[in-house]
Design a protein around this motif. Structure first.
Motif, short mmCIF file in Angstrom:
data_model
loop_
_atom_site.label_atom_id
_atom_site.label_comp_id
_atom_site.label_asym_id
_atom_site.label_seq_id
_atom_site.Cartn_x
_atom_site.Cartn_y
_atom_site.Cartn_z
N SER A 117 0.26 -3.23 14.10
CA SER A 117 -0.51 -1.99 14.02
C SER A 117 0.41 -0.80 13.83
O SER A 117 1.60 -0.85 14.10
CB SER A 117 -1.34 -1.80 15.29
N VAL A 118 -0.19 0.26 13.35
CA VAL A 118 0.51 1.53 13.20
C VAL A 118 -0.31 2.55 13.98
O VAL A 118 -1.50 2.73 13.73
CB VAL A 118 0.60 1.94 11.71
N THR A 119 0.34 3.18 14.95
CA THR A 119 -0.38 4.14 15.80
C THR A 119 0.39 5.44 15.90
O THR A 119 1.58 5.51 15.58
CB THR A 119 -0.57 3.57 17.22
N GLY A 120 -0.28 6.45 16.39
CA GLY A 120 0.36 7.72 16.70
C GLY A 120 0.65 8.62 15.52
O GLY A 120 1.41 9.57 15.64
N CYS A 121 0.07 8.34 14.36
CA CYS A 121 0.34 9.17 13.19
C CYS A 121 -0.23 10.57 13.38
O CYS A 121 -1.38 10.73 13.81
CB CYS A 121 -0.26 8.54 11.94
N ARG B 98 0.86 -1.18 0.00
CA ARG B 98 0.00 0.00 0.00
C ARG B 98 0.90 1.23 0.00
O ARG B 98 2.10 1.13 -0.15
CB ARG B 98 -0.90 0.01 1.24
N SER B 99 0.31 2.35 0.24
CA SER B 99 1.07 3.60 0.28
C SER B 99 2.19 3.51 1.32
O SER B 99 1.99 3.00 2.42
CB SER B 99 0.13 4.75 0.63
N TRP B 100 3.34 4.01 0.96
CA TRP B 100 4.48 4.01 1.87
C TRP B 100 4.15 4.82 3.13
O TRP B 100 4.62 4.51 4.21
CB TRP B 100 5.70 4.60 1.16
N GLY C 70 4.42 7.42 7.98
CA GLY C 70 3.99 8.81 8.04
C GLY C 70 4.60 9.53 9.23
O GLY C 70 5.19 8.92 10.12
N PRO C 71 4.45 10.85 9.26
CA PRO C 71 5.02 11.61 10.38
C PRO C 71 4.39 11.19 11.71
O PRO C 71 3.18 11.21 11.86
CB PRO C 71 4.70 13.06 10.04
N GLY C 72 5.23 10.80 12.63
CA GLY C 72 4.79 10.42 13.97
C GLY C 72 4.29 9.00 14.10
O GLY C 72 3.94 8.56 15.20
N CYS C 73 4.25 8.24 13.02
CA CYS C 73 3.72 6.88 13.08
C CYS C 73 4.67 5.95 13.83
O CYS C 73 5.88 6.00 13.64
CB CYS C 73 3.49 6.32 11.67
N VAL C 74 4.09 5.13 14.67
CA VAL C 74 4.85 4.13 15.41
C VAL C 74 4.32 2.76 14.99
O VAL C 74 3.13 2.47 15.13
CB VAL C 74 4.68 4.32 16.93
#
Length: 197
Positions: A134-138, A104-106, A111-115
């Motif tokens: 999971s990806v959190t905090g974006c 999918r999209s890089w 993204g900025p702030g993603c964890v």
């Protein structure tokens, strides 16, 4: 001629479009987004053609650039609709990768702030094998970053379209003036020959 002419402005605008398209191309390559990669590649070629046409006073090349900017705006409107899921489109489909990969999209994971929270490899798995949980905090969701990229492309293309039309009209006027000047010179030359005889 001053540097703030339409021609000079179009050259600067084409340079900005090249930088923007190259940046977008890099991130689409990182995300294996094959449809945008092809679109960006064509865009880069046509912008270089428009840049060449502007520098070399070739209105036909600028016309190709002008037609392409209209198509490019349409493509970027589609990208915006795709990521905002307008009209039955879904950002979770493999449309952008031509169903070749599951990427999918890089920006989804980077993204900025993603964890990213990752699950370590299993005992019998490969050392490089990570499954993203999971990806959190974006700070900004990835679809909005993609929309921002497309909006910038639309803005640059619309301004480029206006300047390209202006440069084409100016160059056509100069060609008309030049052909008119040739006719006047020819007429004066014939009169001068008649006077000499």
């Amino acid at each position: 001629m001053g540097c703030c002419t339409g021609r000079c402005s179009l050259i600067c605008l084409c340079a900005l479009q090249l930088v923007s398209a190259l940046e977008r191309q890099i991130f689409d390559f990182l995300g294996f987004q094959w449809a945008p990669i092809l679109g960006n590649f064509l865009h880069i070629i046509v912008v270089i053609l428009g840049l060449f046409g502007t520098i070399q006073y070739r209105p036909r090349y600028i016309m190709v650039y002008t037609v392409w900017t209209a198509l490019w705006v349409t493509w970027n409107v589609f990208i915006i609709c795709f990521y905002l899921e307008v009209g039955g489109l879904s950002k979770d489909t493999d449309l952008m990768t031509f169903n070749i990969s599951v990427h999918r999209s890089w920006w989804r994971e980077h993204g900025p702030g993603c964890v990213r929270r990752v699950l370590p490899p299993s005992a019998h798995g490969m050392m490089d094998d990570y499954t993203y949980v999971s990806v959190t905090g974006c700070i900004v969701d990835f679809q909005y970053l993609e929309v921002i990229h497309s909006a910038v492309q639309i803005l640059l293309s619309l301004v480029g379209f206006v300047y390209a039309c202006y440069v084409i009209s100016i160059s056509m006027e100069e060609e008309d003036t030049y052909s008119c000047d040739l006719q006047v010179c020819k007429h004066l030359f014939i009169q001068m020959l008649q006077i000499i005889e």
